[in-house]
Design a protein around this motif. Sequence first.
Motif, PDB file in Angstrom:
ATOM      1  N   UNK A 228      10.466  -8.102  -1.937  1.00 33.44           N
ATOM      2  CA  UNK A 228      10.624  -9.173  -2.934  1.00 33.44           C
ATOM      3  C   UNK A 228       9.289  -9.527  -3.584  1.00 33.44           C
ATOM      4  N   UNK A 229       8.194  -9.014  -3.038  1.00 35.63           N
ATOM      5  CA  UNK A 229       6.868  -9.288  -3.609  1.00 35.63           C
ATOM      6  C   UNK A 229       6.754  -8.655  -4.992  1.00 35.63           C
ATOM      7  N   UNK A 230       6.172  -9.391  -5.935  1.00 36.59           N
ATOM      8  CA  UNK A 230       6.083  -8.926  -7.318  1.00 36.59           C
ATOM      9  C   UNK A 230       5.274  -7.637  -7.433  1.00 36.59           C
ATOM     10  N   UNK A 231       4.171  -7.561  -6.694  1.00 35.47           N
ATOM     11  CA  UNK A 231       3.333  -6.361  -6.758  1.00 35.47           C
ATOM     12  C   UNK A 231       4.058  -5.129  -6.252  1.00 35.47           C
ATOM     13  N   UNK A 232       4.799  -5.272  -5.163  1.00 34.65           N
ATOM     14  CA  UNK A 232       5.553  -4.141  -4.600  1.00 34.65           C
ATOM     15  C   UNK A 232       6.661  -3.726  -5.560  1.00 34.65           C
ATOM     16  N   UNK A 233       7.374  -4.717  -6.104  1.00 41.60           N
ATOM     17  CA  UNK A 233       8.479  -4.408  -7.022  1.00 41.60           C
ATOM     18  C   UNK A 233       7.987  -3.677  -8.270  1.00 41.60           C
ATOM     19  N   UNK A 234       6.849  -4.132  -8.811  1.00 41.45           N
ATOM     20  CA  UNK A 234       6.304  -3.489 -10.009  1.00 41.45           C
ATOM     21  C   UNK A 234       5.895  -2.051  -9.722  1.00 41.45           C
ATOM     22  N   UNK A 235       5.205  -1.854  -8.603  1.00 43.46           N
ATOM     23  CA  UNK A 235       4.783  -0.492  -8.238  1.00 43.46           C
ATOM     24  C   UNK A 235       5.998   0.404  -8.012  1.00 43.46           C
ATOM     25  N   UNK A 236       6.997  -0.116  -7.310  1.00 49.28           N
ATOM     26  CA  UNK A 236       8.191   0.689  -7.016  1.00 49.28           C
ATOM     27  C   UNK A 236       8.989   0.982  -8.289  1.00 49.28           C
ATOM     28  N   UNK A 237       8.948   0.088  -9.241  1.00 45.07           N
ATOM     29  CA  UNK A 237       9.639   0.346 -10.507  1.00 45.07           C
ATOM     30  C   UNK A 237       9.059   1.594 -11.184  1.00 45.07           C
ATOM     31  N   UNK A 238       7.722   1.695 -11.188  1.00 42.06           N
ATOM     32  CA  UNK A 238       7.075   2.871 -11.777  1.00 42.06           C
ATOM     33  C   UNK A 238       7.342   4.129 -10.943  1.00 42.06           C
ATOM     34  N   UNK A 239       7.372   3.971  -9.625  1.00 41.53           N
ATOM     35  CA  UNK A 239       7.645   5.119  -8.748  1.00 41.53           C
ATOM     36  C   UNK A 239       9.046   5.663  -9.006  1.00 41.53           C
TER      37      UNK A 239
ATOM     38  N   UNK B 143       0.839  -1.200   0.000  1.00 41.70           N
ATOM     39  CA  UNK B 143       0.000   0.000   0.000  1.00 41.70           C
ATOM     40  C   UNK B 143       0.872   1.249   0.000  1.00 41.70           C
ATOM     41  N   UNK B 144       1.982   1.213   0.729  1.00 41.40           N
ATOM     42  CA  UNK B 144       2.899   2.365   0.711  1.00 41.40           C
ATOM     43  C   UNK B 144       3.473   2.590  -0.684  1.00 41.40           C
ATOM     44  N   UNK B 145       3.807   1.491  -1.361  1.00 40.03           N
ATOM     45  CA  UNK B 145       4.336   1.607  -2.724  1.00 40.03           C
ATOM     46  C   UNK B 145       3.286   2.198  -3.671  1.00 40.03           C
ATOM     47  N   UNK B 146       2.029   1.737  -3.536  1.00 35.40           N
ATOM     48  CA  UNK B 146       0.953   2.256  -4.384  1.00 35.40           C
ATOM     49  C   UNK B 146       0.671   3.728  -4.083  1.00 35.40           C
ATOM     50  N   UNK B 147       0.753   4.088  -2.816  1.00 32.70           N
ATOM     51  CA  UNK B 147       0.552   5.498  -2.456  1.00 32.70           C
ATOM     52  C   UNK B 147       1.672   6.359  -3.038  1.00 32.70           C
ATOM     53  N   UNK B 148       2.905   5.860  -2.978  1.00 38.61           N
ATOM     54  CA  UNK B 148       4.032   6.596  -3.564  1.00 38.61           C
ATOM     55  C   UNK B 148       3.825   6.803  -5.064  1.00 38.61           C
ATOM     56  N   UNK B 149       3.272   5.782  -5.737  1.00 35.98           N
ATOM     57  CA  UNK B 149       2.995   5.900  -7.167  1.00 35.98           C
ATOM     58  C   UNK B 149       1.956   6.976  -7.438  1.00 35.98           C
ATOM     59  N   UNK B 150       0.891   6.991  -6.641  1.00 40.23           N
ATOM     60  CA  UNK B 150      -0.142   8.016  -6.813  1.00 40.23           C
ATOM     61  C   UNK B 150       0.430   9.410  -6.564  1.00 40.23           C
ATOM     62  N   UNK B 151       1.307   9.527  -5.574  1.00 39.93           N
ATOM     63  CA  UNK B 151       1.909  10.830  -5.268  1.00 39.93           C
ATOM     64  C   UNK B 151       2.837  11.303  -6.381  1.00 39.93           C
ATOM     65  N   UNK B 152       3.563  10.375  -6.969  1.00 40.84           N
ATOM     66  CA  UNK B 152       4.423  10.726  -8.112  1.00 40.84           C
ATOM     67  C   UNK B 152       3.588  11.284  -9.251  1.00 40.84           C
ATOM     68  N   UNK B 153       2.471  10.630  -9.518  1.00 42.31           N
ATOM     69  CA  UNK B 153       1.606  11.102 -10.601  1.00 42.31           C
ATOM     70  C   UNK B 153       0.986  12.461 -10.274  1.00 42.31           C
ATOM     71  N   UNK B 154       0.829  12.753  -8.991  1.00 42.36           N
ATOM     72  CA  UNK B 154       0.325  14.058  -8.576  1.00 42.36           C
ATOM     73  C   UNK B 154       1.449  15.090  -8.477  1.00 42.36           C
ATOM     74  N   UNK B 155       2.672  14.655  -8.815  1.00 45.07           N
ATOM     75  CA  UNK B 155       3.855  15.518  -8.790  1.00 45.07           C
ATOM     76  C   UNK B 155       4.187  16.019  -7.378  1.00 45.07           C
ATOM     77  N   UNK B 156       3.822  15.227  -6.386  1.00 53.13           N
ATOM     78  CA  UNK B 156       4.204  15.535  -5.003  1.00 53.13           C
ATOM     79  C   UNK B 156       5.496  14.772  -4.711  1.00 53.13           C
ATOM     80  N   UNK B 157       6.594  15.346  -5.179  1.00 50.76           N
ATOM     81  CA  UNK B 157       7.870  14.637  -5.207  1.00 50.76           C
ATOM     82  C   UNK B 157       8.408  14.354  -3.809  1.00 50.76           C
ATOM     83  N   UNK B 158       8.385  15.346  -2.934  1.00 50.95           N
ATOM     84  CA  UNK B 158       8.991  15.165  -1.606  1.00 50.95           C
ATOM     85  C   UNK B 158       8.305  14.058  -0.813  1.00 50.95           C
TER      86      UNK B 158
END
Length: 922
Positions: free
Chosen positions: A71-82, A41-56
Motif C-alpha cells: 500500500x506504500x506509494x513508493x512501492x506501488x509506483x515502482x511496481x506499476x512501472x515493473x 527495495x525488491x520493487x526497485x530491483x525488479x524495475x532495474x531487472x525489467x530495464x535490463x530485460x531480465x524477465x524471469x
Amino acid sequence: MSTALDRQIRPIYDALDTQSNKSAVLACNKVLKKQPNNVLVKALKALALVRLQKVEESLLLADEVLAKKPTDDGVLTAMMHVLRGLGRHSDIVAMFETAYKQHPQNEDLGTQTFFANVRVGNWKAAQQVATKMHKQFQDDRYLYWSIFSAVLQANDMATPEALRPVLLKLALRLISSGNTPSYFNPDRFYVHLLILRELEMYDDAATLLNHEIGQKICETSLVCDEIRRDIMKLKGACKQEGEQAKVKILEKKDRNWLEFLSLLDATFWDIASTSEPASEDVKAAVTEEIAKTRKVFSEAATVDGLKDRSGLLALLELEKRTKSHGLWTDACEIRMMAENYFSQFGDKACCYEDLLPYLAFEGEELEQWTSFLNSRKSFDTPDTLQRSINVYKLLRYNLTSAELTPELELARAQEYIKVYLDGLKFGVNLPDTELQPADDFAILVGHAYVSLWKLTGEESHLQSAAATLEYASARSKQSYRIRLLLIRIYHLLGAPALALDHYRLMNVKQVQTDTLSHLILSRAAMWSLAPLGDITYMSECMEASQIYMSNSTETAEFIARAFSTERYSQIIDFIEFEDRLDNSLQRDLMKVEHVRMRVAHEPLNAELVDMELIELKFIFDRIHHDNRDFEVIPNYQPRCQPSFNEQTLPLKPPGAGWLSAYLKVYIRAFQEASDLDETLPLRERLVKKRQEEIDDLSEDEKLFYEYTLALSEWVGPYHDYVRPPPSALLAEAAKSNDLKPGHPLKSMAAAANGSATNGHSKKDEEPPAVKESPELIPKFFDDMKSRFDAVISGTALPSELLHIVATTQEAYLLFALETVRFKPNSIIKQYKFGQLAQSFKDLRVKASSILNEMSTVLAKLGEEVATPDGRKAFVQASSSIQDSSGFDHDFVLGVAKKTTDARKQTYEGIAKGLAKVVKNHS
C-alpha cells in the motif's frame, strides 16, 4: 521512511534516474543483504531487472512483492512501472484495487485505481470506482469521471447493444443531478452535449446551445462548436445554421471555413435535402438564395482583399455547386473567378491545390484559361517564381490526351529543367535546412519523364528522371517530396537500396511509420536479400513496428492525463487513435512481409513454425484500418492521366484482401508443419476463397495462391496422420520443463507410460493412400519459368522480373515447409511413405532446377548492368538533360554508377540467395 533507510535507498533512485540499471541492481542487493524483506527495495530491483530485460528474475520478484499486498506509494509506483514493462496490465489494476480496499479513505489510492482501470480500458470498473469516490469525497470531478466512463462503456464495441442507451441515460441522469451545472466548464458542457446527441435528444441540446452561456462557450471552444454544428445538422436546422454563419462572416468577420460551408449548405438545402426532382418554384427560391449568398461572399472577399482567400474560394465553391444542381446561368463565371483568384493569390504555394477542384475546363473556356496563364509567366523575383510554378502546374493539369505525345512531353521536360535551373539563383544563399524555391520545377521534370516512360515504355526516361531528381535533392536536402519520387523511381529501376537510403533520409518517425512505411515495405520480400543473410529489410520491419509496441502504453497514459485535467474532448480522439494503430492494416502487412523474409532467412524448425503460427492466428480475424498515406506523393500529372502514384506503383498496393490471402497461405502451411493441435472450423475457413482476395493479388500471386491451396490439400492428410497426439506433446513438454530451473509448468501432466514413443505414437488406422501430386503443383513452376523467360526477352522493368523470382522462391520455401516433417527416413519407413517421398523428391528437383536457372540468369544480368558499357548506356539515355548547365556528363555518370551498382547488388544478391535457398532445402 527513516533517515538511515533514505540514505541507503537514495543511490538506488539515482542509479535508476540515470539509467545505470546494473548499478541499481548492485545497490539493491547491498540493502537486501541487511534487510531481506524490504518490499520497496525488491520493487526497485525488479524495475532495474525489467530495464535490463531480465524477465524471469523480475517476474519472480514482482510476484513476491504482489503477494505482500503493498500500500506504500513508493512501492506501488515502482511496481506499476515493473508490471507495465512486463505487459501485466491487469495485475496493475488488481494491485491498486487491493491497496484501495485496505485504505478506502485514501483519495490518492482511489485515483490511482481509477487510472489503472482507465489505462486498460476497463470502463465499467472505472465508472464504479469514480462513483464510489464521488460519494466518499464529494468532488464534482469524480462525478464527471463516472459520467464519462459510462459514455465510453456505451461506445465500447464489447458492450451489448441493449445496454448502451441504459448507460447513456444513467450518464444523463447523473449530469442533470450534479451540484454544478455542466456549462461551468467547456469540457463538461461538451460531455453533456455528447450524451444528448447520442440519445438523439436534439431539442434538449438546442435548448442548452441557445442559452446565453452555451452560446459563449461555443464561441470560445472549438470542440463545443463542432458538436453544436453536428447536432444542428442532425436536427435539420441547416437554414438556421446558415443564418448564423452569415452573421459571423459579415458582422464578426469570422473566417472559419466551416462558416462558409454552413452558408453554402443552407443555400442549397431545399434541393440537396431531398432525392425528389426539384419543382420550378423550389429552383426559383434556391436561385434567389444563391444570389444572396454570392453577395455575402463577394462582400467578404472585398473586405479581406489580399489578407484572406476564404471569400474568393467560397465564390468558386458556390458556382461549382450551382452548376452541379443545374442552376448555372453564366458558363464563363467559374473561369473568370479562377482568373481573379489567381491574380490575387497566384504567388501562394497553396494556389494550385485551392483551384484544382474548379478547373475542369473544355473547349473555348480551356483556351481562354490557358491563354490567361501563359501571360503570367515571370521569373524576376521569388514571388513571381512561385506564381510561375503555379502557372506551369495549372497548365499541365489541363493538358488533353492529344497534347500528351512523346515529342511534346520531352519538350516540356526540357523547359521545366531550364526554368528550374534559372530558379536556383533565388536560393543560392539559403542554408541546407531550407527548401529551394524552385523545387517544384524539379518535381515537374520527374512527372514529365515518368509520363514519357508510360507513353513509350523506354527505361531511359526513368533514368533521366532519377538524374534530375538526384540533382535537385542534393540542392534541397530537406525536400521530402523529391525523395518520395526517387523512392518510386528507384523501385522501378530495380535499385531498392537507393530507395531505402532516401526513405531513411526523410527521418520518418513515430506514427509517420504507420502512414509512410508502405513506401518502402510494401511487398518488401520482393527486394529482400534475406536468404543471403542481409536482414536490412527485416530490421526495417522491426524498427517500423516500434510505434505499435509503444502505442498502447503511451496512449493509455495520455488518456489518464486527459481524465486528470478533465480534457474529455481529447479522450475519444486518443481512444480512436489507439484503435487505429492497434488494428492498422500496415502493421499486419509488415508482419506478413517479415514472416516471408524470415522463412527465407532462418531454418524451418518448430520454434519458427509454432511462434509464427500463434502470432498470425492472432491477427487473422482482426478488423483493420487502412492508415496508409498515398496522397503525400506529389501529383502534377494531367487530369486525363493516372496520378503519379498510380503510374509508378510496381504492383497494385496490397490491401485487406491481399493480407487475408497471405494469412491463409501461411497459417495453413504453419498449421500443417506444426505439432500444435488445431480446430476444424479454422481449417475450413482457411480454404475458402473470397473474390476480394483474388482481386488484390497480382497475376503471379494468383497462380501462387492456387498452388498453395493444391499443395496443402495434397499433403494435409499425411500431416494429420503423422502428427503426434496431444498426450505425447504434453509429455515431451513436461520432460523438457523438468530440465529447466524455476517453477514447473502448471496444468501439464505427463502422459501415461507407453502413450508416447519418441514424439510419435502407433496409429490404429491405416495410413492414407499415397497419391500423385496434383498437376497444378509442377505446372506452377513451369508457368513461372515461362513468365521469367518472357520477361527476360522483353523490355519489362526489374521490378516485374524480381516479382516473378520472389514468387517462385516463396513457392519453393512453402513446399519445403510443408514437407519438412517427412524428411527423416525413420518417418518414411515407419509410415511406409516411400512413394510420397519420391514425389517430393521429383518436385524438389524440378523446382530446384528452375530456381538455379533463374539464379544463373540474374547473376549474369548483375555482371552486365554495372559495366562501363552499362553506365555509358545510362549516360547516353539521359542525354536530353545534359544540354543544361549543371547536368554535365560527370554528374550524370555519378548517378549512373550509383544506380547500376545498386541494381547489380540486387541481382547478384537475389541470385546468390536463390542458390542458397535451394542448397539449404534440397
